[in-house]
Design a protein around this motif. Structure first.
Motif, mmCIF file in Angstrom:
data_model
loop_
_atom_site.group_PDB
_atom_site.id
_atom_site.type_symbol
_atom_site.label_atom_id
_atom_site.label_comp_id
_atom_site.label_asym_id
_atom_site.label_seq_id
_atom_site.Cartn_x
_atom_site.Cartn_y
_atom_site.Cartn_z
ATOM 1 N N GLN A 99 6.828 25.453 46.168
ATOM 2 C CA GLN A 99 6.157 24.674 45.140
ATOM 3 C C GLN A 99 7.191 24.120 44.163
ATOM 4 O O GLN A 99 8.284 24.676 44.016
ATOM 5 C CB GLN A 99 5.136 25.518 44.356
ATOM 6 C CG GLN A 99 3.870 25.852 45.104
ATOM 7 C CD GLN A 99 2.828 26.491 44.202
ATOM 8 O OE1 GLN A 99 2.975 26.547 42.983
ATOM 9 N NE2 GLN A 99 1.756 26.978 44.806
ATOM 10 N N ALA A 100 6.820 23.044 43.502
ATOM 11 C CA ALA A 100 7.620 22.497 42.407
ATOM 12 C C ALA A 100 6.678 21.785 41.453
ATOM 13 O O ALA A 100 5.690 21.172 41.879
ATOM 14 C CB ALA A 100 8.690 21.531 42.919
ATOM 15 N N LYS A 101 6.970 21.877 40.181
ATOM 16 C CA LYS A 101 6.132 21.213 39.180
ATOM 17 C C LYS A 101 6.217 19.695 39.323
ATOM 18 O O LYS A 101 7.238 19.150 39.736
ATOM 19 C CB LYS A 101 6.574 21.617 37.771
ATOM 20 C CG LYS A 101 6.257 23.059 37.392
ATOM 21 C CD LYS A 101 6.776 23.368 35.999
ATOM 22 C CE LYS A 101 6.424 24.788 35.557
ATOM 23 N NZ LYS A 101 7.015 25.120 34.235
ATOM 24 N N GLY A 102 5.119 19.041 38.958
ATOM 25 C CA GLY A 102 5.123 17.592 38.880
ATOM 26 C C GLY A 102 5.773 17.129 37.591
ATOM 27 O O GLY A 102 5.984 17.923 36.662
ATOM 28 N N VAL A 103 6.103 15.851 37.522
ATOM 29 C CA VAL A 103 6.768 15.283 36.353
ATOM 30 C C VAL A 103 5.881 14.209 35.737
ATOM 31 O O VAL A 103 5.400 13.311 36.439
ATOM 32 C CB VAL A 103 8.131 14.667 36.721
ATOM 33 C CG1 VAL A 103 8.816 14.105 35.472
ATOM 34 C CG2 VAL A 103 9.023 15.689 37.411
ATOM 35 N N LEU A 104 5.661 14.326 34.444
ATOM 36 C CA LEU A 104 4.949 13.304 33.684
ATOM 37 C C LEU A 104 5.764 13.011 32.429
ATOM 38 O O LEU A 104 5.884 13.866 31.547
ATOM 39 C CB LEU A 104 3.546 13.782 33.297
ATOM 40 C CG LEU A 104 2.768 12.915 32.282
ATOM 41 C CD1 LEU A 104 2.591 11.498 32.816
ATOM 42 C CD2 LEU A 104 1.427 13.538 31.953
ATOM 43 N N ARG A 105 6.354 11.837 32.380
ATOM 44 C CA ARG A 105 7.119 11.432 31.212
ATOM 45 C C ARG A 105 6.383 10.306 30.492
ATOM 46 O O ARG A 105 5.748 9.460 31.128
ATOM 47 C CB ARG A 105 8.521 10.968 31.606
ATOM 48 C CG ARG A 105 9.392 12.108 32.101
ATOM 49 C CD ARG A 105 10.747 11.641 32.570
ATOM 50 N NE ARG A 105 11.546 12.762 33.049
ATOM 51 C CZ ARG A 105 12.625 12.658 33.814
ATOM 52 N NH1 ARG A 105 13.044 11.463 34.174
ATOM 53 N NH2 ARG A 105 13.283 13.724 34.207
ATOM 54 N N GLY A 106 6.472 10.310 29.186
ATOM 55 C CA GLY A 106 5.791 9.270 28.438
ATOM 56 C C GLY A 106 6.166 9.294 26.973
ATOM 57 O O GLY A 106 6.811 10.234 26.490
ATOM 58 N N ASP A 107 5.753 8.258 26.280
ATOM 59 C CA ASP A 107 6.051 8.105 24.866
ATOM 60 C C ASP A 107 4.765 8.067 24.050
ATOM 61 O O ASP A 107 3.722 7.578 24.524
ATOM 62 C CB ASP A 107 6.829 6.812 24.616
ATOM 63 C CG ASP A 107 8.190 6.823 25.299
ATOM 64 O OD1 ASP A 107 8.879 7.857 25.234
ATOM 65 O OD2 ASP A 107 8.552 5.799 25.906
ATOM 66 N N ILE A 108 4.857 8.563 22.841
ATOM 67 C CA ILE A 108 3.750 8.519 21.889
ATOM 68 C C ILE A 108 4.225 7.780 20.647
ATOM 69 O O ILE A 108 5.254 8.136 20.059
ATOM 70 C CB ILE A 108 3.266 9.928 21.507
ATOM 71 C CG1 ILE A 108 2.602 10.600 22.708
ATOM 72 C CG2 ILE A 108 2.294 9.871 20.325
ATOM 73 C CD1 ILE A 108 2.184 12.031 22.461
ATOM 74 N N LEU A 109 3.497 6.757 20.282
ATOM 75 C CA LEU A 109 3.804 5.998 19.072
ATOM 76 C C LEU A 109 2.864 6.444 17.955
ATOM 77 O O LEU A 109 1.637 6.370 18.094
ATOM 78 C CB LEU A 109 3.643 4.497 19.322
ATOM 79 C CG LEU A 109 3.974 3.590 18.138
ATOM 80 C CD1 LEU A 109 5.451 3.709 17.770
ATOM 81 C CD2 LEU A 109 3.610 2.136 18.450
ATOM 82 N N VAL A 110 3.447 6.901 16.880
ATOM 83 C CA VAL A 110 2.682 7.400 15.732
ATOM 84 C C VAL A 110 2.920 6.468 14.546
ATOM 85 O O VAL A 110 4.069 6.125 14.247
ATOM 86 C CB VAL A 110 3.101 8.840 15.363
ATOM 87 C CG1 VAL A 110 2.287 9.347 14.184
ATOM 88 C CG2 VAL A 110 2.930 9.761 16.564
ATOM 89 N N THR A 111 1.854 6.059 13.904
ATOM 90 C CA THR A 111 1.979 5.169 12.755
ATOM 91 C C THR A 111 1.619 5.895 11.459
ATOM 92 O O THR A 111 0.716 6.737 11.434
ATOM 93 C CB THR A 111 1.067 3.941 12.911
ATOM 94 O OG1 THR A 111 -0.289 4.367 13.079
ATOM 95 C CG2 THR A 111 1.486 3.119 14.113
ATOM 96 N N GLY A 112 2.339 5.555 10.400
ATOM 97 C CA GLY A 112 2.069 6.094 9.080
ATOM 98 C C GLY A 112 1.869 4.971 8.081
ATOM 99 O O GLY A 112 1.377 3.889 8.440
ATOM 100 N N LYS A 113 2.292 5.213 6.857
ATOM 101 C CA LYS A 113 2.175 4.197 5.804
ATOM 102 C C LYS A 113 3.468 4.209 4.997
ATOM 103 O O LYS A 113 3.850 5.249 4.467
ATOM 104 C CB LYS A 113 0.978 4.497 4.899
ATOM 105 C CG LYS A 113 0.811 3.525 3.747
ATOM 106 C CD LYS A 113 -0.344 3.952 2.854
ATOM 107 C CE LYS A 113 -0.448 3.060 1.616
ATOM 108 N NZ LYS A 113 -1.518 3.519 0.693
ATOM 109 N N PRO A 114 4.160 3.081 4.910
ATOM 110 C CA PRO A 114 5.435 3.076 4.190
ATOM 111 C C PRO A 114 5.225 3.200 2.682
ATOM 112 O O PRO A 114 4.193 2.795 2.140
ATOM 113 C CB PRO A 114 6.031 1.724 4.560
ATOM 114 C CG PRO A 114 4.845 0.854 4.844
ATOM 115 C CD PRO A 114 3.822 1.758 5.460
ATOM 116 N N ALA A 115 6.242 3.758 2.046
ATOM 117 C CA ALA A 115 6.254 3.886 0.585
ATOM 118 C C ALA A 115 7.690 4.115 0.149
ATOM 119 O O ALA A 115 8.585 4.359 0.978
ATOM 120 C CB ALA A 115 5.360 5.034 0.127
#
Length: 359
Positions: free
Chosen positions: A157-173
């Motif tokens: 067995q071997a684990k599968g691979v899932l790569r990805g990005d998460i974009l998080v938005t805030g509020k500038p100050a």
């Protein structure tokens, strides 16, 4: 075989050119030992196939000659205390040398099966140009063994691979008044903690305590005196063979404030432990090692994934070593010799020749 291994280690195959040269060296060695060789090229990467025998069942032996970068001294092999040291000694030029030597020993025998050796040059960067190319073009066989260093254990067995990005938005100050904004970095870290507590992250199996979730990258543009308005996290998730990647994506996407962008995805390997070939191999391993065969699952992936994609049973199985990708990489000589002998006995087994007929 040990001379062959030392010669292979001496080739600096950490570059495309070097790895291609190592494939050429292997092809010349095989040809000089009376074996047929076919070379292929794809996107600048060289690979070869050498096949012997005849029959309805094809056993594929797959290995890579490319290695990660190292200092010049690591390409000067030396022996100490029953071990051979050098870059690629374990990962996986020992496996290559043993498979080549095994094929030379098997050549001319009435095996009742075909044995197909594949030597590739790009496994360390994903394998898409070589093994992926070969499998897509029909070089699949009925069972594949990738000779990675497993200590003569059987990684089915071997684990599968899932790569990805998460974009998080805030509020500038203004940085002096952070309470007037929403810090995207702080928000991102909170989301990361939530992902670690999602249902998929706590699942386990016989081989694995849990999937691997690596926060591999984090980036937020801006200045010291500005509350960051955006933050991007990059994840490398290794999921269990029993898990569904689409369900994992759905769970992550369901976290409040998450925009998930999947990247590279590779399916897990899950070769049935009760497969007849594994039963035969397990018995042979026990005879050569004096202990029961150890079946286990790999956390990382290898070129087995390309065979598994097409439903071809595949395993990682090879000699014992240590410190691969490290400064003092080594392989245990006794295990290399045992690996070669195990492959010869496996390919010569009358029971193996009956597999296709029984299926």
């Amino acid at each position: 075989m040990l001379k062959l291994l030392n010669d292979l280690i001496s080739i600096n195959s950490s570059s495309v050119e070097g790895a291609n040269s190592a494939v050429s060296f292997c092809g010349n060695w095989l040809g000089e030992n009376g074996l047929p060789v076919s070379f292929f090229e794809n996107n600048g990467y060289t690979m070869l196939v050498s096949e012997i025998g005849s029959g309805d069942f094809t056993l594929v032996l797959n290995g890579h000659v490319d290695v990660v970068a190292a200092t010049p001294g690591q390409f000067i092999p030396f022996e100490r205390d029953g071990k051979i040291y050098g870059r690629g000694s374990a990962d996986m030029k020992a496996g290559i040398a043993a498979m080549m030597a095994a094929l030379a020993r098997l050549n001319g025998r009435d095996l009742g099966i075909k044995v197909q050796l594949q030597i590739v040059s790009d496994e360390e960067i994903g394998g898409f140009n070589c093994t992926g190319f070969l499998v897509e073009n029909g070089y699949r066989g009925d069972f594949a063994i990738c000779g990675e260093p497993t200590g003569l254990g059987i990684a089915n067995q071997a684990k599968g691979v899932l790569r990805g990005d998460i974009l998080v938005t805030g509020k500038p100050a203004h940085g002096s008044r952070p309470w007037e904004g929403v810090n995207a970095i702080e928000k991102a870290y909170g989301i990361y903690r939530e992902i670690l507590n999602l249902p998929f992250a706590g699942e386990s199996s016989d081989y694995y305590e849990k999937p691997s979730i690596n926060l591999a990258k984090i980036n937020a543009d801006g200045a010291y005196n500005v509350v960051p308005a955006q933050c991007k996290m990059g994840f490398d998730i290794r999921y269990l063979p029993s898990q569904d990647k689409e369900e994992i994506i759905q769970q992550i996407s369901g976290v409040e404030g998450v925009q998930f962008f999947p990247g590279m995805i590779s399916n897990p390997v899950n070769t049935d432990r009760s497969h007849p070939l594994l039963q035969i191999l397990g018995e042979i391993v026990q005879r050569h090692t004096g202990r029961e065969a150890d079946y286990f699952g790999q956390h990382g992936s290898a070129d087995t994934v390309f065979f598994a994609k097409y439903g071809i049973p595949a395993i990682e199985f090879g000699p014992a070593g240590g410190n691969w990708h490290g400064d003092e990489e080594y392989v245990e000589i006794e295990s290399v010799l045992a690996f070669q002998n195990i492959l010869v006995e496996l390919a010569s087994s009358d029971r193996l020749a009956e597999l296709k007929k029984s299926n």
